[in-house]
Design a protein around this motif. Structure first.
Motif, PDB file in Angstrom:
ATOM      1  N   GLN A  81      -8.078   1.834  -5.534  1.00 12.85           N
ATOM      2  CA  GLN A  81      -6.996   2.278  -4.654  1.00 12.85           C
ATOM      3  C   GLN A  81      -5.935   3.064  -5.433  1.00 12.85           C
ATOM      4  OE1 GLN A  81      -6.264   1.335  -0.821  1.00 12.85           O
ATOM      5  NE2 GLN A  81      -5.718   3.340  -1.634  1.00 12.85           N
ATOM      6  N   SER A  82      -5.566   2.542  -6.606  1.00 11.17           N
ATOM      7  CA  SER A  82      -4.524   3.202  -7.398  1.00 11.17           C
ATOM      8  C   SER A  82      -4.983   4.563  -7.908  1.00 11.17           C
ATOM      9  CB  SER A  82      -4.139   2.326  -8.592  1.00 11.17           C
ATOM     10  OG  SER A  82      -3.698   1.070  -8.153  1.00 11.17           O
TER      11      SER A  82
ATOM     12  N   GLU B 270      -3.593   6.458 -13.828  1.00 12.29           N
ATOM     13  CA  GLU B 270      -3.108   6.341 -12.440  1.00 12.29           C
ATOM     14  C   GLU B 270      -1.773   5.620 -12.356  1.00 12.29           C
ATOM     15  OE1 GLU B 270      -5.504   4.614 -13.822  1.00 12.29           O
ATOM     16  OE2 GLU B 270      -5.690   2.593 -12.969  1.00 12.29           O
ATOM     17  N   LYS B 271      -1.348   4.987 -13.465  1.00 15.51           N
ATOM     18  CA  LYS B 271      -0.082   4.248 -13.472  1.00 15.51           C
ATOM     19  C   LYS B 271       0.839   4.740 -14.585  1.00 15.51           C
ATOM     20  CE  LYS B 271      -0.798   1.337 -10.110  1.00 15.51           C
ATOM     21  NZ  LYS B 271       0.160   1.014  -9.034  1.00 15.51           N
TER      22      LYS B 271
ATOM     23  N   LYS C 104       0.833  -1.205   0.000  1.00 12.13           N
ATOM     24  CA  LYS C 104       0.000   0.000   0.000  1.00 12.13           C
ATOM     25  C   LYS C 104       0.869   1.256   0.000  1.00 12.13           C
ATOM     26  CE  LYS C 104      -4.294   1.645   1.970  1.00 12.13           C
ATOM     27  NZ  LYS C 104      -5.422   1.315   2.817  1.00 12.13           N
TER      28      LYS C 104
ATOM     29  N   PHE D 157      -4.818   6.958  -4.996  1.00  7.44           N
ATOM     30  CA  PHE D 157      -3.459   7.406  -4.703  1.00  7.44           C
ATOM     31  C   PHE D 157      -2.972   8.425  -5.732  1.00  7.44           C
ATOM     32  CE2 PHE D 157      -2.468   3.270  -2.253  1.00  7.44           C
ATOM     33  CZ  PHE D 157      -2.782   3.868  -1.049  1.00  7.44           C
TER      34      PHE D 157
ATOM     35  N   GLY E  98      -3.195  -1.921  -4.073  1.00  8.93           N
ATOM     36  CA  GLY E  98      -2.712  -1.108  -5.183  1.00  8.93           C
ATOM     37  C   GLY E  98      -1.693  -1.781  -6.086  1.00  8.93           C
TER      38      GLY E  98
ATOM     39  N   ALA F  23       2.275   1.672  -3.468  1.00 13.50           N
ATOM     40  CA  ALA F  23       1.256   2.181  -4.401  1.00 13.50           C
ATOM     41  C   ALA F  23       0.979   3.657  -4.165  1.00 13.50           C
ATOM     42  CB  ALA F  23      -0.037   1.374  -4.246  1.00 13.50           C
ATOM     43  N   ARG F  24       1.063   4.065  -2.927  1.00 13.39           N
ATOM     44  CA  ARG F  24       0.795   5.467  -2.594  1.00 13.39           C
ATOM     45  C   ARG F  24       1.838   6.392  -3.232  1.00 13.39           C
ATOM     46  NH1 ARG F  24      -2.198   7.130   1.715  1.00 13.39           N
ATOM     47  NH2 ARG F  24      -1.996   5.143   2.786  1.00 13.39           N
TER      48      ARG F  24
ATOM     49  N   ASP G 118      -0.487  -4.020  -9.160  1.00 14.19           N
ATOM     50  CA  ASP G 118      -1.121  -4.213 -10.463  1.00 14.19           C
ATOM     51  C   ASP G 118      -1.149  -5.679 -10.863  1.00 14.19           C
ATOM     52  OD1 ASP G 118      -1.434  -1.324 -11.520  1.00 14.19           O
ATOM     53  OD2 ASP G 118       0.506  -1.438 -10.534  1.00 14.19           O
TER      54      ASP G 118
ATOM     55  N   ASN H 280      -9.005  -1.114  -9.556  1.00 18.59           N
ATOM     56  CA  ASN H 280      -7.993  -0.056  -9.481  1.00 18.59           C
ATOM     57  C   ASN H 280      -8.417   1.172  -8.687  1.00 18.59           C
ATOM     58  OD1 ASN H 280      -9.863   0.638 -11.432  1.00 18.59           O
ATOM     59  ND2 ASN H 280      -8.375   1.652 -12.760  1.00 18.59           N
TER      60      ASN H 280
ATOM     61  N   GLU I  55      -5.919  -5.087  -3.755  1.00 16.30           N
ATOM     62  CA  GLU I  55      -6.688  -3.998  -3.130  1.00 16.30           C
ATOM     63  C   GLU I  55      -5.752  -2.914  -2.599  1.00 16.30           C
ATOM     64  OE1 GLU I  55      -9.199  -5.930  -0.269  1.00 16.30           O
ATOM     65  OE2 GLU I  55     -10.314  -6.929  -1.881  1.00 16.30           O
TER      66      GLU I  55
END
Lengths: 250, 194
Positions: free
Chosen positions: B14-15, B178-179, A67, B18, A96, A70-71, A98, B12, A94
């Motif tokens: 959460q991503s 987001e990525k 997490k 962020f 983050g 991902a942040r 991929d 996605n 969940e």
């Protein structure tokens, strides 16, 4: 055009990067988030974080770390290590991540690939295969390469694709750590055999080796660890070099 | 500005959250119809499989809510595909905002499926920041929307396809802003500026 991907791999133990890292411009080289962010900023196309913690108890800290990664990191990343079930994967995605990679657990229970692919989609399931040539046959190994199995590389990779893996990460144990280049022959054979993307791993020692992996091995991506961690090859230099050699690179 | 991310079984969320945090943008994640309808802007994320996701949206009547929204909405990846009429992924009837069908990529020897990695954008009458011309975005998908009159960015893989679309208040991208590093941040900013 789709570009070839350069992927640094970080081994994580108890929440810290394991291999010695030789970066002067980083506060804490043991911090996976900081190191990952540096690679992302340098132009890495993806990152792989492998949790090599010995116990399940220690692994629980990994989801929290994922997490945090991902942040802070704005490129895709794969996480692996100790995944044996759908229940193991859900919290990682969940958090983050991929993609997740499976290796030993998939060899021991191939149905796991089907279950993960059905639950989360093929695009996030990476089948990692460690192979070594024994009596002229590329043989699948498990437990970090310690245990030879009955499985043969090419049939196992194909089976993995059919069961729903979205990508194959092939590490040649014969090449890993040698810095003599990637295992070109099995890569190009995997390329012609598979309809899913292929990541080359093991053996990177100089920038020319990446050209070989992409041009001769036909790999879609190339993964390396120590040469990046020790600063022997810097990602911006590598990408500039590859562009100069007419490889499609971001 | 009140920005909402629609809460549903998308992989996605959460991503995307962020990515917005990194931009310093305030947002709220909810499936509450009233909150969504009262938002200034809405993000409709998406990672997953088309038929189960559509079923999830229908079960919660989010399908009707989404098509009737009047404020700018940004669909991401599967979100964009679900905004079309129909997807070849398990023969799924979708939301029908874009009058297009979603097709399966057929791999060639050198072009594997999923289309996975960084590919460049060619803008076409676009709502996207002009600085994104020829920039690379991160894609992961096996299905695509062919180029059509609503296409606002084109990417080529096996065939040219829609990397971004736009119709009325509905905006969408096939890739993952987001990525997608700095380029992705510019895409999100393009939407937030609308």
């Amino acid at each position: 055009m789709l570009t070839k991907r350069i992927i640094p791999c970080l081994d994580i133990k108890d929440g810290r990067t394991v291999k010695g890292v030789n970066f002067v411009n980083i506060r804490d080289a043991g911090d996976p988030v900081e190191l990952g962010a540096l690679y992302a900023q340098q132009g890495a196309d993806e990152l792989v974080f492998l949790d090599i913690s010995a116990t399940n108890e220690k692994r629980k800290t990994f989801a929290a770390l994922v997490k945090d990664i991902a942040r802070h990191i704005n490129i895709p990343f794969t996480v692996g290590g100790g995944i044996t079930s759908v229940a193991d994967v859900a919290p990682l995605l969940e958090a983050g991540a991929d993609k997740v990679s499976v290796n030993t657990s998939a060899v021991e229970n191939p149905q796991l690939i089907d279950e993960l692919s059905k639950a989360f989609g093929a695009q996030c399931i990476v089948l990692a295969i460690d192979g070594r040539k024994i009596d002229n046959t590329w043989t699948v190994h498990t437990h970090g390469g310690k245990h030879p199995t009955e499985k043969k590389l090419f049939t196992w990779a194909k089976e993995g694709q059919e069961r729903g893996a979205g990508e194959i990460l092939f590490t040649s144990m014969d090449h890993d750590g040698t810095k003599n280049g990637f295992a070109i022959d099995p890569l190009s054979k995997l390329h012609s055999l598979l309809q899913i993307p292929l990541i080359a791993s093991g053996g990177a020692g100089n920038m020319g080796h990446f050209i070989d992996a992409f041009v001769l091995g036909k790999a879609d991506a190339a993964l390396a660890a120590s040469i990046f961690h020790f600063g022997e090859i810097k990602i911006p230099d590598l990408k500039t070099f590859l562009k100069g050699q007419k490889i499609n690179i971001r | 500005m009140k920005l909402i991310i629609i809460k549903y079984n998308a992989g996605n969320i959460q991503s995307v959250s962020f990515a917005l945090e990194r931009l310093g943008i305030d947002f709220h994640i909810t499936d509450n119809p009233e909150e969504i309808m009262n938002a200034d802007k809405v993000i409709f994320p998406g990672v997953g499989e088309a038929s189960t996701t559509m079923q999830y949206l229908r079960d919660r009547k989010l399908d009707q809510l989404i098509v009737n929204l009047k404020q700018p909405l940004l669909g991401v990846c599967l979100g964009m595909q679900l905004m079309c009429n129909y997807s070849e992924e398990n023969n799924t009837e979708c939301l029908g905002i874009f009058n297009e069908s979603v097709r399966l990529f057929h791999p060639t020897l050198d072009m594997k499926v999923p289309h996975m990695g960084w590919n460049n954008l060619t803008l076409s009458n676009s709502w996207l920041d002009p600085a994104l011309e020829n920039q690379y975005a991160y894609f992961v998908h096996s299905y695509y929307v062919p180029v059509n009159s609503l296409t606002s960015a084109i990417t080529e893989y096996i065939t040219p396809f829609s990397a971004a679309m736009h119709k009325d208040n509905f905006y969408a991208v096939q890739f993952h802003p987001e990525k997608s590093a700095n380029a992705g941040e510019l895409v999100l900013k393009s939407f937030l500026k609308l």
